[in-house]
Enzyme design. Structure first.
Site, PDB file in Angstrom:
ATOM      1  N   GLU A 658      28.748 -11.516 -12.925  1.00 23.12           N
ATOM      2  CA  GLU A 658      30.031 -11.660 -12.247  1.00 23.12           C
ATOM      3  C   GLU A 658      30.059 -10.857 -10.949  1.00 23.12           C
ATOM      4  O   GLU A 658      29.571  -9.722 -10.898  1.00 23.12           O
ATOM      5  CB  GLU A 658      31.147 -11.191 -13.192  1.00 23.12           C
ATOM      6  CG  GLU A 658      32.549 -11.453 -12.709  1.00 23.12           C
ATOM      7  CD  GLU A 658      33.588 -11.130 -13.777  1.00 23.12           C
ATOM      8  OE1 GLU A 658      34.779 -11.038 -13.426  1.00 23.12           O
ATOM      9  OE2 GLU A 658      33.216 -10.955 -14.955  1.00 23.12           O
ATOM     10  N   GLU A 662      39.305  -8.883  -6.510  1.00 22.29           N
ATOM     11  CA  GLU A 662      40.541  -8.961  -7.287  1.00 22.29           C
ATOM     12  C   GLU A 662      41.641  -8.162  -6.581  1.00 22.29           C
ATOM     13  O   GLU A 662      41.379  -7.130  -5.955  1.00 22.29           O
ATOM     14  CB  GLU A 662      40.339  -8.436  -8.704  1.00 22.29           C
ATOM     15  CG  GLU A 662      39.500  -9.368  -9.567  1.00 22.29           C
ATOM     16  CD  GLU A 662      39.323  -8.881 -10.986  1.00 22.29           C
ATOM     17  OE1 GLU A 662      39.707  -9.606 -11.920  1.00 22.29           O
ATOM     18  OE2 GLU A 662      38.796  -7.774 -11.163  1.00 22.29           O
TER      19      GLU A 662
END
Length: 903
Positions: A658, A662
């Site tokens: 990943e 964010e």
């Protein structure tokens, strides 16, 4: 009502019981309170039954009477405990049998409530106990310690002192790999534990039952909750698997836990000195000296030792002689110890929460001397008879052997220091004896139909007709509704018949869907071979984007991944209608470049697409249908806002590599960057990049992912660079670097939801406000996506090439960059029953082409005209709080969006 008397001073205790001080709302309702069909609601996962207090089908007076009676009983018990705690009083008599019975029942109910109580952990000092003699366990201990340093910054970890300076353990390398700057690894020995009673908040053991018994031996007073990872051979006490500690520990550390308060026995050894004459009374007196005291978890064993003669042991209960045991020895075991030595000697299995002590003879001289369960309230004494032909030997949990001479005795009573173990699930004891002892395992009764001729087989099937209403094996999918009488049963059955025609998924009479979960310890079964991104097994779309080959039945069960392609996307001009619904996407990339779950709308005023999160929903996830194996990806967007609201732009691989951007809705001036390797959550990898007003202004965020380095940029300015060489882990001997084909995902989700763990809610800025300004107008949280650009880089030079259209994992045991090949394997399914093991299943009836779905899901009863009416409002303002220049889908669209879809 009468009153109780105390043996200390015989003063009467005032009758203050039954005052009703406790609130009924704080007590569990009796079972009868939940027997109505309309009170039943089925939980699809754990098959629990819940009550719905908003519906009342039967009269309340019976429930109120039963609830009030239970409250009175518990109040009696609480008040009596309170009275007895004053002045050391002891209950010896009662003037009312009714009051005594009421109090006794209340004590049982109170005990049940105690055993069901969950504990809130606040772990600061954590002790790890492992078999340091086993070299492989030292490396496992190292992995666990590194994970704790990374993911639990408030915890100080204590490991055994023998690991201090150990090259295998390598504390300095752990600090380096975890990037921990504080000295949070410390060391313990037995003396340290003895001097720090109540200091530790939790214990983790790596080993088997012997390691747990060792913990009991060094903690002779208060014991913190013990979490045991099974690395032994049997494992009655170790019910957690070490392979899943990364998934289990966050649940335990961040939530309330249920513990089994396992009984321990307090054993006191007394040496009897020679008899003397008391000159004042002329009585014979013998002094018994306390020479040893132990708290035991399994059993006290008293045997004949090396003597050729059988033991002659007097067994007393509350100072009354129960029996004289003539045998090789005797075992006094706790319920926990009932699966150990006592079981081998013929003793019974005892459930851990049973309040009893098991007395088991070892090879008794008489066949009638059978094991017996004694109440835990009884004070037991075992004495070596003066007429014994030899001494005896005592062992405490198999250790500390001690010789008992004639006249010596040991007293045994329940210890005030219980041994709390963290419960993995409600039936862990039954599962442990089934797993370890094959308890009640037998072959099923065979059917004789296979012996019939074909003619009689057909006749048998015809005659059988519809005898079985439910197929074999479906019994577990039926909710049992208990009725107290015939009329109530008839009412329930009538209610069921009414519900039979209603397509209610959660109806008490409806059959529950079976959900099979997959993780590092549980792979998917062959009939549901694909492990989805969210850890559930299935077929069809479960086998497409996000299918995890590590936890699937086979790595080949997941479909191949469409290769990268240079593309640019503008999300204006009614783009939302072109996005495929994830449930309908079957891998045909010619049908669309993106698939989604949740809520999308067009927003023509800013040539963008709305990614929405209505009240109490799980938000929206937008995923690319193609994969990227190194490349440059940028997204121009506006984030959402509000505490607990998380916006994300990430690259995510099927094996959970990943790369993150964010945004926390309560901080609109920073973007959080992070990266993960194979789902290992290392929060020290995070780094913040400063920006400004991410909600009110568009910014372009870029991820430049190369084989040797990774760069995050905002509006063309590099904010962070990561070199692959800096991710090398000395423990695992691997680069913890994202390196496998990934999809682009843009999402809006409720990190601060009430069901999230405390640590996630804290990270997300607090609990989400479902009545915020944006929820009121326009009716949902939202982010705006304007454009995405993808530039593909060449795959690794040493990649195996078997084709040109797909990426495929080719190694069933490892999922690194070197284990991916470029192939022409199938990427498309033809039915929802298909998988990578049978991709063309259903091809004769299916075209494999699915039409795109409407961007807003139809609510129950809504028509297409209604959705068109919602679309016609798109020129209205998104809301007065979004800025004067912003316009959006309007308030009517909220009605279409208020759905309970959880991603």
């Amino acid at each position: 009502m009468g009153s109780f008397s105390s043996s200390s001073n015989m003063d009467y205790i005032d009758d203050t019981l039954g005052s009703g001080r406790s609130s009924p709302s704080r007590l569990s309702a009796p079972m009868s309170h939940s027997r109505s069909v309309q009170y039943m609601r089925r939980d699809n996962h754990d098959h629990t039954v819940r009550s719905d207090p908003s519906i009342n089908m039967f009269p309340d007076h019976y429930y109120q009477e039963e609830t009030s009676e239970r409250i009175r009983n518990i109040n009696d018990a609480k008040e009596m405990i309170k009275q007895l705690n004053v002045g050391g009083k002891k209950l010896t008599s009662a003037k009312s049998q009714l009051k005594l019975s009421s109090t006794a029942y209340g004590v049982r109910m109170l005990s049940k409530d105690i055993f069901n109580t969950k504990v809130e952990l606040q772990v600061e000092n954590l002790l790890i106990v492992t078999k340091s003699q086993d070299r492989s366990l030292i490396y496992l201990t190292r992995e666990l310690v590194e994970w704790l340093l990374v993911n639990s910054p408030g915890i100080t970890v204590y490991v055994e002192k023998v690991l201090q300076g150990s090259e295998q353990f390598g504390a300095e390398d752990i600090y380096k790999d975890s990037r921990c700057k504080e000295q949070r690894i410390r060391y313990w020995d037995k003396e340290f534990v003895a001097q720090h009673d109540g200091f530790f908040d939790m214990i983790i053991t790596l080993g088997g039952d012997g390691t747990v018994l060792f913990v009991s031996s060094i903690f002779q007073r208060h014991v913190p909750p013990v979490l045991s990872f099974s690395l032994g051979s049997l494992g009655f006490l170790a019910n957690y698997q070490f392979e899943s500690f990364r998934e289990e520990l966050p649940k335990i550390l961040d939530n309330r836990i249920k513990t089994n308060l396992r009984m321990r026995l307090e054993c006191k050894v007394y040496r009897c000195h020679p008899t003397m004459i008391d000159p004042s009374t002329s009585e014979k007196v013998a002094v018994a000296e306390l020479v040893m005291q132990r708290q035991i978890l399994n059993e006290l064993t008293i045997d004949r030792g090396p003597s050729p003669f059988i033991s002659n042991l007097e067994v007393y209960g509350d100072n009354s002689l129960l029996t004289v045991a003539q045998a090789d020895g005797i075992i006094i075991a706790t319920p926990t110890g009932s699966t150990a030595y006592s079981l081998s000697a013929g003793g019974p299995l005892v459930y851990p929460s049973v309040n009893a002590v098991c007395v088991t003879p070892i090879c008794p001289h008489t066949l009638s001397f059978r094991p017996i369960l004694l109440p835990d309230s009884m004070n037991i004494k075992v004495k070596v008879s003066q007429s014994s032909r030899a001494t005896a030997w005592a062992a405490f949990d198999g250790k500390d052997r001690f010789e008992l001479k004639k006249g010596d005795y040991i007293t045994v009573q329940v210890s005030p220091y219980a041994f709390p173990t963290v419960e993995s699930h409600d039936t862990e004891f039954i599962e442990s004896i089934s797993r370890s002892l094959n308890w009640n395992v037998r072959r099923e009764q065979k059917s004789f139909t296979h012996m019939l001729s074909r003619k009689n087989q057909e006749k048998y099937v015809t005659d059988k007709g519809s005898e079985e209403e439910f197929p074999k094996g479906d019994e577990g999918d039926v909710v049992i509704l208990e009725a107290d009488n015939k009329n109530e049963a008839q009412t329930m059955m009538n209610d069921c018949n009414l519900h039979m025609q209603a397509p209610m998924r959660n109806s008490a009479c409806a059959e529950a869907d079976e959900i099979v979960y997959c993780n590092s310890t549980n792979s998917c079964p062959e009939d549901m071979p694909c492990c989805s991104q969210f850890g559930e097994c299935g077929t069809g779309d479960y086998c497409l984007g996000g299918c995890n080959p590590r936890f699937s039945y086979s790595h080949e069960a997941c479909m191949a991944m469409p290769v990268c392609k240079d593309q640019s996307f503008k999300f204006g001009d009614n783009y939302a209608s072109k996005v495929l619904k994830k449930d309908n996407y079957m891998g045909n990339i010619s049908q669309g470049d993106w698939a989604y779950s949740g809520y999308l709308m067009d927003y023509s005023d800013e040539d963008s697409m709305v990614i929405a999160m209505p009240k109490n929903s799980g938000g929206t996830v937008l995923s690319s249908t193609r994969y990227i194996w190194y490349g440059k990806i940028s997204a121009r967007l506006k984030t959402s806002r509000g505490k607990g609201v998380v916006s994300a732009f990430i690259l995510f691989s099927d094996i959970q590599d990943e790369i993150d951007n964010e945004w926390i809705g309560s901080n609109l001036n920073q973007v959080q960057t992070n990266y993960y390797f194979e789902g290992v959550l290392n929060y020290t990898h995070g780094h913040n990049i400063d920006t400004n007003d991410t909600f009110g202004r568009y910014h372009t965020y870029e991820i430049d992912w190369r084989e040797d380095r990774l760069t995050w940029s905002v509006d063309g300015k590099v904010g962070r660079t990561l070199n692959k060489n800096d991710t090398y882990n000395h423990t695992t001997k691997r680069y913890m670097y994202p390196q496998t084909p990934s999809r682009v995902q843009i999402s809006l989700w409720p990190g601060g939801n009430a069901t999230s763990s405390d640590s996630v809610k804290q990270w997300a800025g607090g609990e989400i406000d479902w009545d915020s300004e944006d929820i009121k107008d326009p009716g949902y949280y939202y982010m705006l996506l304007n454009s995405v650009n993808v530039t593909c880089y060449d795959p690794p030079k040493n990649v195996e090439r078997r084709g040109s259209s797909a990426y495929s994992y080719v190694n069933p045991d490892r999922f690194l960059s070197n284990d991916v090949a470029i192939t022409d394997d199938d990427v498309m399914l033809y039915s929802y029953k298909g998988s990578g093991l049978a991709p063309k299943l259903g091809k004769q009836n299916q075209t494999g082409v699915t039409s795109s779905s409407t961007s807003s899901t139809l609510p129950p009863g809504a028509s297409t005209a209604f959705i068109q009416n919602v679309k016609s409002t798109e020129s209205k303002s998104v809301g007065k709080n979004a800025g004067a220049a912003m316009k959006g889908p309007g308030v009517l669209a909220v009605i279409a969006l208020i759905l309970s879809h959880i991603v």
